[in-house]
Scaffold this motif. Structure first.
Motif, mmCIF file in Angstrom:
data_model
loop_
_atom_site.group_PDB
_atom_site.id
_atom_site.type_symbol
_atom_site.label_atom_id
_atom_site.label_comp_id
_atom_site.label_asym_id
_atom_site.label_seq_id
_atom_site.Cartn_x
_atom_site.Cartn_y
_atom_site.Cartn_z
ATOM 1 N N ALA A 36 0.842 -1.207 0.000
ATOM 2 C CA ALA A 36 0.000 0.000 0.000
ATOM 3 C C ALA A 36 0.876 1.255 0.000
ATOM 4 N N ILE A 37 1.972 1.229 0.744
ATOM 5 C CA ILE A 37 2.885 2.375 0.774
ATOM 6 C C ILE A 37 3.561 2.551 -0.585
ATOM 7 N N GLU A 38 3.838 1.453 -1.290
ATOM 8 C CA GLU A 38 4.380 1.556 -2.654
ATOM 9 C C GLU A 38 3.379 2.272 -3.564
ATOM 10 N N ARG A 39 2.089 1.974 -3.416
ATOM 11 C CA ARG A 39 1.061 2.663 -4.202
ATOM 12 C C ARG A 39 1.045 4.151 -3.828
ATOM 13 N N ALA A 40 1.223 4.446 -2.539
ATOM 14 C CA ALA A 40 1.263 5.844 -2.090
ATOM 15 C C ALA A 40 2.444 6.573 -2.712
ATOM 16 N N ALA A 41 3.586 5.903 -2.795
ATOM 17 C CA ALA A 41 4.767 6.503 -3.421
ATOM 18 C C ALA A 41 4.512 6.761 -4.911
ATOM 19 N N GLU A 42 3.785 5.859 -5.573
ATOM 20 C CA GLU A 42 3.415 6.081 -6.978
ATOM 21 C C GLU A 42 2.547 7.335 -7.114
ATOM 22 N N ALA A 43 1.606 7.493 -6.193
ATOM 23 C CA ALA A 43 0.762 8.691 -6.218
ATOM 24 C C ALA A 43 1.623 9.943 -6.092
ATOM 25 N N LEU A 44 2.559 9.927 -5.164
ATOM 26 C CA LEU A 44 3.452 11.062 -4.954
ATOM 27 C C LEU A 44 4.248 11.366 -6.225
ATOM 28 N N GLU A 45 4.755 10.330 -6.880
ATOM 29 C CA GLU A 45 5.524 10.528 -8.114
ATOM 30 C C GLU A 45 4.671 11.165 -9.210
ATOM 31 N N ASP A 46 3.344 10.965 -9.159
ATOM 32 C CA ASP A 46 2.436 11.571 -10.132
ATOM 33 C C ASP A 46 1.911 12.931 -9.675
ATOM 34 N N GLY A 47 2.454 13.438 -8.561
ATOM 35 C CA GLY A 47 2.054 14.753 -8.078
ATOM 36 C C GLY A 47 0.834 14.743 -7.195
ATOM 37 N N ASP A 48 0.460 13.575 -6.718
ATOM 38 C CA ASP A 48 -0.742 13.442 -5.897
ATOM 39 C C ASP A 48 -0.387 13.183 -4.435
ATOM 40 N N ALA A 49 -1.345 13.391 -3.565
ATOM 41 C CA ALA A 49 -1.138 13.097 -2.143
ATOM 42 C C ALA A 49 -0.812 11.613 -1.980
ATOM 43 N N PRO A 50 0.145 11.293 -1.110
ATOM 44 C CA PRO A 50 0.648 9.928 -1.016
ATOM 45 C C PRO A 50 -0.234 8.989 -0.197
ATOM 46 N N PHE A 51 -1.254 8.454 -0.850
ATOM 47 C CA PHE A 51 -2.112 7.450 -0.232
ATOM 48 C C PHE A 51 -2.271 6.281 -1.182
ATOM 49 N N GLY A 52 -2.181 5.080 -0.646
ATOM 50 C CA GLY A 52 -2.362 3.878 -1.443
ATOM 51 C C GLY A 52 -3.022 2.805 -0.611
ATOM 52 N N SER A 53 -3.765 1.914 -1.284
ATOM 53 C CA SER A 53 -4.506 0.862 -0.592
ATOM 54 C C SER A 53 -4.534 -0.411 -1.415
ATOM 55 N N VAL A 54 -4.680 -1.525 -0.702
ATOM 56 C CA VAL A 54 -4.716 -2.851 -1.310
ATOM 57 C C VAL A 54 -5.853 -3.638 -0.676
ATOM 58 N N LEU A 55 -6.687 -4.276 -1.514
ATOM 59 C CA LEU A 55 -7.768 -5.146 -1.047
ATOM 60 C C LEU A 55 -7.302 -6.586 -1.174
ATOM 61 N N VAL A 56 -7.370 -7.326 -0.069
ATOM 62 C CA VAL A 56 -6.896 -8.703 -0.020
ATOM 63 C C VAL A 56 -8.047 -9.608 0.416
ATOM 64 N N SER A 57 -8.222 -10.713 -0.325
ATOM 65 C CA SER A 57 -9.295 -11.655 -0.007
ATOM 66 C C SER A 57 -9.015 -12.378 1.305
ATOM 67 N N GLY A 58 -10.023 -13.058 1.799
ATOM 68 C CA GLY A 58 -9.859 -13.870 3.003
ATOM 69 C C GLY A 58 -8.827 -14.969 2.832
ATOM 70 N N ASP A 59 -8.522 -15.330 1.574
ATOM 71 C CA ASP A 59 -7.513 -16.350 1.265
ATOM 72 C C ASP A 59 -6.130 -15.758 1.037
ATOM 73 N N GLY A 60 -5.989 -14.445 1.160
ATOM 74 C CA GLY A 60 -4.690 -13.811 1.004
ATOM 75 C C GLY A 60 -4.334 -13.393 -0.410
ATOM 76 N N GLU A 61 -5.312 -13.391 -1.314
ATOM 77 C CA GLU A 61 -5.068 -12.987 -2.701
ATOM 78 C C GLU A 61 -5.336 -11.487 -2.857
ATOM 79 N N VAL A 62 -4.407 -10.786 -3.510
ATOM 80 C CA VAL A 62 -4.631 -9.374 -3.809
ATOM 81 C C VAL A 62 -5.703 -9.307 -4.888
ATOM 82 N N LEU A 63 -6.806 -8.622 -4.575
ATOM 83 C CA LEU A 63 -7.947 -8.523 -5.483
ATOM 84 C C LEU A 63 -7.955 -7.220 -6.278
ATOM 85 N N PHE A 64 -7.528 -6.143 -5.631
ATOM 86 C CA PHE A 64 -7.606 -4.818 -6.252
ATOM 87 C C PHE A 64 -6.699 -3.898 -5.459
ATOM 88 N N GLU A 65 -6.096 -2.945 -6.141
ATOM 89 C CA GLU A 65 -5.285 -1.939 -5.452
ATOM 90 C C GLU A 65 -5.370 -0.636 -6.220
#
Length: 158
Positions: free
Chosen positions: A13-42
């Motif tokens: 999620a912090i890597e996504r926040a760093a990507e936002a910062l690199e694009d000139g945006d506020a540094p926030f990032g999030s990741v949705l993970v299933s109950g089985d531990g699979e990344v579903l969306f970020e």
């Protein structure tokens, strides 16, 4: 309690926040993970480059509402660089998502803005537990919060 597995998703999620910062945006990032531990969306913040409500936590709630069954939503976890704002916490609760794990808290963020002499956000900064009582939340993580603090300082340094 934040586990090492949780920390690995928080780092993502912090890597996504760093990507936002690199694009000139506020540094926030999030990741949705299933109950089985699979990344579903970020996603990452896109408020400067697009819609001012395009927070990653809101986008995750919208995606989950369209793509997951209620039981899948309830079993999922949202990992985020910063605790949900009021808008995002309400969307998270309304769509029936499960646990939230955040690297830095809304209180920390508000303090950082004050420390940097930045005007406060246009809405109250409240903990998720006050906006959506009953949602399981864990955070902040002291080590990872300091990484987010560094991104916030870079963003407001211009």
């Amino acid at each position: 309690m934040i586990s090492e597995t949780d920390r690995s998703f928080l780092r993502r999620a912090i890597e996504r926040a760093a990507e936002a910062l690199e694009d000139g945006d506020a540094p926030f990032g999030s990741v949705l993970v299933s109950g089985d531990g699979e990344v579903l969306f970020e996603d990452r913040n896109r408020v400067v480059t697009r819609d001012p409500t395009w927070h990653p936590e809101l986008t995750i709630a919208q995606w989950a509402g369209r793509n997951l069954e209620p039981a899948e939503r309830a079993a999922a976890t949202v990992y985020t660089s910063g605790e949900h704002c009021v808008m995002c916490a309400a969307a998270h609760a309304r769509v029936g998502l499960g646990r939230i794990v955040f690297a830095s808290s809304s209180g920390q963020y508000a303090g950082w803005l004050q420390e940097l002499d930045v005007p406060p956000a246009p809405v109250l900064s409240l903990p998720v537990a006050e906006v959506a009582p009953g949602l399981p939340v864990d955070g902040p993580d002291p080590e990872l919060a300091e990484q987010v603090h560094g991104l916030v300082r870079r963003y407001y340094a211009g």
